[in-house]
Design an enzyme around this catalytic site. Structure first.
Site, PDB file in Angstrom:
ATOM      1  N   GLU A 148     -16.650  -7.948  35.082  1.00 42.37           N
ATOM      2  CA  GLU A 148     -16.814  -7.798  36.531  1.00 42.37           C
ATOM      3  C   GLU A 148     -15.585  -7.157  37.174  1.00 42.37           C
ATOM      4  OE1 GLU A 148     -18.612 -11.990  35.658  1.00 42.37           O
ATOM      5  OE2 GLU A 148     -17.141 -10.646  34.740  1.00 42.37           O
TER       6      GLU A 148
ATOM      7  N   HIS B 242     -12.010  -9.136  32.711  1.00 43.01           N
ATOM      8  CA  HIS B 242     -13.422  -9.485  32.609  1.00 43.01           C
ATOM      9  C   HIS B 242     -14.258  -8.274  33.008  1.00 43.01           C
ATOM     10  CE1 HIS B 242     -12.962 -14.147  33.029  1.00 43.01           C
ATOM     11  NE2 HIS B 242     -12.144 -13.635  32.131  1.00 43.01           N
TER      12      HIS B 242
END
Length: 166
Positions: free
Chosen positions: A61, A59
């Site tokens: 993040e 992801h």
């Protein structure tokens, strides 16, 4: 735009995250972008690369945190802020707490799996060793629009594929 220097505000940093989300969209990834800011300077940039890397943890993040840790030279990111176009999922929220990110700023909520208040708030659980400040809805409409456009495109592709098979 290599760096947004010290005067950048939440919207400026979110615009950079949106630029990265557009790269994810072009790569046929869920269009989420993230930047990590320390002392007014972007130290990490990433976008979703789950399909490209064949890695469910890739992801935006998570990739941005790894890059920021390398830039800082430590896994603790206590004086850093994360800007992300969509509310973090539980996996990402757990990592954000673990690295002790100071502040999480996101564009649009994830009403199905958001872990910064929409479904659960892992970022501010009193029983955990760290709580992050949260700012939501920064450039909400732009962040929501790119996700809606991506998923509409995916549904249309699936529908056309099913029509051809009929």
């Amino acid at each position: 735009m290599n760096e947004l220097m010290g005067q950048g505000g939440d919207e400026d940093y979110m615009r950079e995250a949106l630029r990265l989300a557009k790269k994810a969209f072009a790569a046929e990834e869920v269009p989420v972008g993230a930047v990590v800011v320390r002392a007014g300077k972007i130290i990490a940039r990433a976008y979703n690369q789950v399909e490209l890397l064949k890695d469910a943890t890739a992801h935006a993040e998570m990739l941005a945190l790894t890059e920021a840790e390398a830039a800082v030279g430590d896994w603790r990111l206590v004086d850093c802020d994360l800007y992300v176009t969509k509310e973090p999922c539980p996996m990402c929220a757990g990592a954000l707490v673990h690295v002790r990110i100071r502040r999480v700023i996101f564009g649009c909520p994830d009403i199905r799996a958001g872990a910064a208040g929409s479904v659960v708030n892992l970022l501010q659980m009193p029983s955990l060793n760290h709580q992050c400040e949260i700012t939501s809805s920064v450039l909400h409409d732009e962040c929501a629009a790119i996700l809606q456009s991506f998923f509409k495109k995916q549904r249309n592709l699936k529908s056309r594929s099913e029509d051809r098979q009929s």
